[in-house]
Write an enzyme that holds these catalytic residues in place. Structure first.
Site, PDB file in Angstrom:
ATOM      1  N   ARG A 179       0.837  -1.205   0.000  1.00 18.07           N
ATOM      2  CA  ARG A 179       0.000   0.000   0.000  1.00 18.07           C
ATOM      3  C   ARG A 179       0.873   1.258   0.000  1.00 18.07           C
ATOM      4  NH1 ARG A 179      -1.997   1.494   5.425  1.00 18.07           N
ATOM      5  NH2 ARG A 179      -0.706   0.429   6.967  1.00 18.07           N
ATOM      6  N   PRO A 203      11.485  11.194  -0.030  1.00 16.56           N
ATOM      7  CA  PRO A 203      10.213  11.776  -0.467  1.00 16.56           C
ATOM      8  C   PRO A 203       9.820  12.952   0.422  1.00 16.56           C
ATOM      9  CG  PRO A 203      10.015   9.391  -0.064  1.00 16.56           C
ATOM     10  CD  PRO A 203      11.315   9.854   0.546  1.00 16.56           C
ATOM     11  N   THR A 255       4.972   5.863  11.523  1.00 16.63           N
ATOM     12  CA  THR A 255       5.131   7.082  12.339  1.00 16.63           C
ATOM     13  C   THR A 255       4.485   6.850  13.701  1.00 16.63           C
ATOM     14  OG1 THR A 255       3.094   7.968  11.399  1.00 16.63           O
ATOM     15  CG2 THR A 255       5.148   8.775  10.456  1.00 16.63           C
ATOM     16  N   TYR A 289      11.134   9.607  14.178  1.00 10.06           N
ATOM     17  CA  TYR A 289      11.074   9.398  12.721  1.00 10.06           C
ATOM     18  C   TYR A 289      12.234  10.112  12.014  1.00 10.06           C
ATOM     19  CZ  TYR A 289       8.741   9.186   8.107  1.00 10.06           C
ATOM     20  OH  TYR A 289       8.410   8.960   6.788  1.00 10.06           O
TER      21      TYR A 289
HETATM   22  N1  CAA Z   1       6.269  24.292  14.639  1.00 10.04           N
HETATM   23  C1  CAA Z   1       6.170  25.002  15.781  1.00 10.04           C
HETATM   24  N2  CAA Z   1       5.221  24.763  16.691  1.00 10.04           N
HETATM   25  C2  CAA Z   1       4.351  23.797  16.436  1.00 10.04           C
HETATM   26  C3  CAA Z   1       4.391  23.031  15.258  1.00 10.04           C
HETATM   27  C4  CAA Z   1       5.408  23.332  14.347  1.00 10.04           C
HETATM   28  N3  CAA Z   1       5.523  22.651  13.195  1.00 10.04           N
HETATM   29  N4  CAA Z   1       3.402  22.135  15.289  1.00 10.04           N
HETATM   30  C5  CAA Z   1       2.735  22.333  16.447  1.00 10.04           C
HETATM   31  N5  CAA Z   1       3.295  23.348  17.130  1.00 10.04           N
HETATM   32  C6  CAA Z   1       2.899  23.907  18.409  1.00 10.04           C
HETATM   33  C7  CAA Z   1       1.420  24.230  18.445  1.00 10.04           C
HETATM   34  O1  CAA Z   1       1.195  25.489  17.862  1.00 10.04           O
HETATM   35  C8  CAA Z   1       1.121  24.183  19.931  1.00 10.04           C
HETATM   36  O2  CAA Z   1       1.576  25.358  20.543  1.00 10.04           O
HETATM   37  P1  CAA Z   1       0.776  25.996  21.768  1.00 10.04           P
HETATM   38  O3  CAA Z   1       0.727  24.918  22.821  1.00 10.04           O
HETATM   39  O4  CAA Z   1       1.601  27.186  22.130  1.00 10.04           O
HETATM   40  O5  CAA Z   1      -0.563  26.323  21.205  1.00 10.04           O
HETATM   41  C9  CAA Z   1       2.036  23.070  20.413  1.00 10.04           C
HETATM   42  O6  CAA Z   1       3.063  22.921  19.413  1.00 10.04           O
HETATM   43  C10 CAA Z   1       1.327  21.763  20.569  1.00 10.04           C
HETATM   44  O7  CAA Z   1       0.740  21.416  19.300  1.00 10.04           O
HETATM   45  P2  CAA Z   1      -0.355  20.296  19.175  1.00 10.04           P
HETATM   46  O8  CAA Z   1      -1.626  20.718  19.833  1.00 10.04           O
HETATM   47  O9  CAA Z   1      -0.445  19.851  17.745  1.00 10.04           O
HETATM   48  O10 CAA Z   1       0.299  19.190  20.093  1.00 10.04           O
HETATM   49  P3  CAA Z   1      -0.001  17.687  20.141  1.00 10.04           P
HETATM   50  O11 CAA Z   1       0.826  17.145  21.245  1.00 10.04           O
HETATM   51  O12 CAA Z   1      -1.469  17.418  20.146  1.00 10.04           O
HETATM   52  O13 CAA Z   1       0.521  17.149  18.719  1.00 10.04           O
HETATM   53  C11 CAA Z   1       2.073  16.638  17.022  1.00 10.04           C
HETATM   54  C12 CAA Z   1       1.830  17.377  18.339  1.00 10.04           C
HETATM   55  C13 CAA Z   1       1.823  15.144  17.216  1.00 10.04           C
HETATM   56  C14 CAA Z   1       3.512  16.848  16.630  1.00 10.04           C
HETATM   57  C15 CAA Z   1       1.115  17.174  15.940  1.00 10.04           C
HETATM   58  O14 CAA Z   1       1.319  18.569  15.808  1.00 10.04           O
HETATM   59  C16 CAA Z   1       1.385  16.533  14.592  1.00 10.04           C
HETATM   60  O15 CAA Z   1       0.923  15.425  14.310  1.00 10.04           O
HETATM   61  N6  CAA Z   1       2.145  17.200  13.717  1.00 10.04           N
HETATM   62  C17 CAA Z   1       2.473  16.675  12.386  1.00 10.04           C
HETATM   63  C18 CAA Z   1       3.839  16.080  12.386  1.00 10.04           C
HETATM   64  C19 CAA Z   1       4.174  15.703  10.972  1.00 10.04           C
HETATM   65  O16 CAA Z   1       4.305  16.536  10.074  1.00 10.04           O
HETATM   66  N7  CAA Z   1       4.330  14.410  10.712  1.00 10.04           N
HETATM   67  C20 CAA Z   1       4.623  13.973   9.395  1.00 10.04           C
HETATM   68  C21 CAA Z   1       3.907  12.683   9.177  1.00 10.04           C
HETATM   69  S1  CAA Z   1       4.006  12.187   7.465  1.00 10.04           S
HETATM   70  C22 CAA Z   1       5.555  11.628   7.293  1.00 10.04           C
HETATM   71  O17 CAA Z   1       6.319  11.550   8.207  1.00 10.04           O
HETATM   72  C23 CAA Z   1       5.932  11.206   5.903  1.00 10.04           C
HETATM   73  C24 CAA Z   1       7.160  11.865   5.469  1.00 10.04           C
HETATM   74  O18 CAA Z   1       8.211  11.229   5.435  1.00 10.04           O
HETATM   75  C25 CAA Z   1       7.116  13.281   4.976  1.00 10.04           C
END
Ligand code: CAA
Length: 240
Positions: free
Chosen positions: A12, A177, A86, A147
């Protein structure tokens, strides 16, 4: 004679696209998967690809799995280490279990699989290995210390193994990627993903087929001078 290719996580997402592209290019493809029997069944039925179930994080299962592939399809010429998971969480919230699962699967799996095919490739004097890294292993990503570390490790692993394989006819390359339209990326919270897509110069998520295209290029028989490289396919999001 068709070459035999193994694609981990090959039923997948990006892995499925790679399996299909290799099959369409004339390779005999073994698609490995760890848990989702339903998607593996669909992949086998839809594309006529042989699927094999084992967990890449488990060394013994990898050795046994490759032995099964060899018995069924023949010696492995091409390995695509694509399997990855992840467990996103900030360091503050991340557990040791989330760290271990990601490192053991994404990076440990790469070691296990390379070990399982390496001696055969050395004996035959030919091999093509492609390790799927990530833009997040190059640039880091908030909430992904596990990751990003594992994927960054894959890029170092690739350059080291490329040096060992170079005099033996084995090339080892990586693809990094960017954000690709898959289940994994769909799990990113929509408000976070929106901001990420806004930073992609091409203006959209990538397609799994666009990664498969890179794999085909790297594994070709006439790509023997191309080794130790990282091909970034990320819509211009990170120019590295
Ligand atoms: N930069 C700066 N601050 C950030 C941020 C970022 N990128 N993302 C979140 N924050 C901050 C938020 O604004 C928040 O700040 P406040 O508390 O001051 O409001 C704080 O961090 C907490 O954020 P969340 O409410 O989102 O916290 P959480 O604990 O619920 O979740 C997380 C945190 C799990 C990291 C969530 O933000 C998330 O899933 N982010 C995406 C991560 C990502 O991009 N993963 C990629 C997956 S795909 C992949 O990995 C494939 C690949 O190879 C490209």
């Amino acid at each position: 004679m068709s070459r035999v290719a193994v694609v981990t996580g090959g039923t997948r997402g990006i892995g499925e696209a790679i399996s299909v592209a290799l099959k369409n290019a004339g390779y005999k493809v073994a698609a490995n998967y760890a848990g989702n029997d339903e998607r593996a069944k669909q992949c086998a039925e839809k594309h006529g690809i042989t699927c094999f179930k084992w967990d890449v994080a488990d060394y013994d299962q990898c050795v046994k799995g490759i032995a099964e592939v060899v018995a069924k399809l023949g010696p492995v010429d091409v390995l695509v280490n694509n399997a990855g998971i992840t467990r996103d969480a900030t360091l503050k919230k991340q557990t040791r279990k989330q760290w271990d699962e990601v490192v053991d699967t994404n990076l440990g799996g790469c070691f296990n699989m390379c070990k399982a095919v390496w001696d055969g490739m050395l004996d035959r004097g030919f091999g093509r290995i492609v390790n799927i890294g990530s833009i997040n292993g190059q640039a880091g990503q908030y909430g992904q210390v596990n990751y990003a570390a594992a994927k960054s490790g894959i890029h170092g692993f690739t350059k080291a193994l490329a040096q060992e394989g170079a005099p033996k006819g084995i090339t080892v390359n990586a693809i990094a990627p960017g954000y690709i339209d898959t289940d994994m990326v769909a799990a990113v919270p929509p408000n976070v993903l929106e901001k990420i897509v806004a930073r992609i110069p091409v203006g959209r998520l990538g397609k799994a087929d666009e990664i498969a295209r890179g794999v085909l290029f790297l594994v070709a028989d006439d790509a023997g001078f191309l080794t130790g490289s990282t091909m970034s396919i990320n819509g211009g999001q990170h120019m590295y």
